[in-house]
Design a protein around this motif. Sequence first.
Motif, short mmCIF file in Angstrom:
data_model
loop_
_atom_site.label_atom_id
_atom_site.label_comp_id
_atom_site.label_asym_id
_atom_site.label_seq_id
_atom_site.Cartn_x
_atom_site.Cartn_y
_atom_site.Cartn_z
N SER A 68 8.32 3.65 -12.13
CA SER A 68 6.89 3.97 -12.02
C SER A 68 6.00 2.92 -12.66
O SER A 68 4.77 3.04 -12.60
CB SER A 68 6.62 5.34 -12.66
N SER A 123 7.13 -1.50 -9.61
CA SER A 123 7.01 -0.81 -8.32
C SER A 123 6.52 -1.77 -7.24
O SER A 123 7.02 -1.76 -6.11
CB SER A 123 6.05 0.37 -8.46
N CYS A 170 5.93 9.94 4.08
CA CYS A 170 6.83 10.02 2.93
C CYS A 170 7.25 11.44 2.62
O CYS A 170 8.39 11.69 2.22
CB CYS A 170 6.17 9.40 1.70
N GLU A 193 3.85 1.14 -4.00
CA GLU A 193 4.91 0.86 -3.02
C GLU A 193 4.37 0.65 -1.61
O GLU A 193 4.62 -0.35 -0.96
CB GLU A 193 5.89 2.04 -3.03
N ARG A 217 0.19 10.95 -4.96
CA ARG A 217 -0.25 10.25 -3.76
C ARG A 217 -0.87 8.90 -4.13
O ARG A 217 -0.65 7.89 -3.46
CB ARG A 217 -1.26 11.12 -3.00
N PHE A 271 10.85 4.73 1.87
CA PHE A 271 9.81 5.13 0.93
C PHE A 271 10.10 6.51 0.34
O PHE A 271 10.14 6.70 -0.87
CB PHE A 271 8.43 5.17 1.63
N ALA A 275 1.86 7.37 3.73
CA ALA A 275 2.01 8.37 2.66
C ALA A 275 2.35 9.74 3.25
O ALA A 275 3.15 10.50 2.70
CB ALA A 275 0.75 8.45 1.82
N GLN A 305 1.84 6.42 -4.90
CA GLN A 305 2.51 5.99 -3.67
C GLN A 305 1.65 4.95 -2.93
O GLN A 305 2.15 3.90 -2.54
CB GLN A 305 2.75 7.20 -2.76
N PHE A 339 10.97 7.41 -3.58
CA PHE A 339 10.10 8.24 -4.41
C PHE A 339 10.86 9.43 -5.00
O PHE A 339 10.61 9.84 -6.13
CB PHE A 339 8.90 8.72 -3.60
#
Length: 388
Positions: free
Chosen positions: A174, A179, A341, A316, A309, A280, A338, A312, A284
Amino acid sequence: MDTLIYIPGITGISSSLRSSTGSICDEDSEAESFKGGRSEEVDLDTRSRAFAWCRDFLSGSWKTLGEDDFQISIVSGGLSNLLYLCSLPARVPCVGEEPREVLLRIYGAILQVCLLNKGPSLIPLQGVDSLVLESVMFAILAERTLGPKLYGIFPEGRLEQYIPNTRMRTEQLSDPSISSEIAVKLARFHLMVMPFNKEPKWLFGTIDKSVIYFPLQTLSGFCLHNRALLAATPSPVVFCHNDVQEGNILALENRVHTSADRLMLIDFEYSSYNYRGFDFGNHFCEWMYDYTYDQWPFYKASPEKYPTRQQQVSGEINATVYKSLNVAQMEEDMIIEANRCFGYALASHFLWGLWSIIQAKISKIEFGYMDYAQCRFDAYFKQKKLYS
């Protein structure tokens, strides 16, 4: 005894998934046997085989090294394969360009499936074809300097370049700078053209092969639900790693903190052409699982660490969409990615939950596979409910 896994939401409060792959060791017994932590000694048979492989495949001083001088130690962290560090003793000089140390990878459950999959009792998640493809893939990536060098390959495993590294910790995933670099590495990976089947068959092909061996027919319904969910947000098909977790990312030593190449992706046995969203969503999910935990079941789950969110999109997805798509409407593309994901995160939980049940039957690696399977299924239903 058969092992029961409680899966909420499938057939009511008392629902269970019963493994049909045969008897599996009782979890309490396993926990008791590993209460002191992981084993640190290499068994004599493995030591003898490792010595023979190094002697036969490596040149220079390895050819004349006596077995008593051969050094080998366990490298922890692998969940699919057994890993060992093989070394020349300090007093033995190199006589050419041979490496002083190599990483020995012995195919664990993968090889057992190849050798024993002669009937309905074991599941062909991976077989001879997968081993051949993975070996070709490893060699190609090594030639492109995108992975470790290959020193030797044999039916039971291979000898790889040992790259000095600091073990990646789960909480580092993170870190915004890390990342972002992971995203860049993934973007390069996704842009590669590899000599493999370009159809995205791996994800649901693997799940389908698994589900037919379990007695709960309701699982097939969940597969259909997952397919429908992912079909609603189609993702580009690219060459995917499919297993980007901290154990498969090397934090290279002797690299300056600001270097753009501090990290290297490794372990490509699950790589294939697949939906980009899976790389992805799966990655995560891995923010939640710490595989460096040194007590039974040898992992620790922290659901609260699943990325927001904002994390993300700003990390990434931002870097990878920009690098791999190079489009003008960045914000719209990031929002779409997103949304993908979420569906692929659910697919990740479902896939690795089934995978872990099978590993509990065939793997010799010290890990609480049944406990982990339950954890992934729990996460599947919790996340599905949260985002419904």
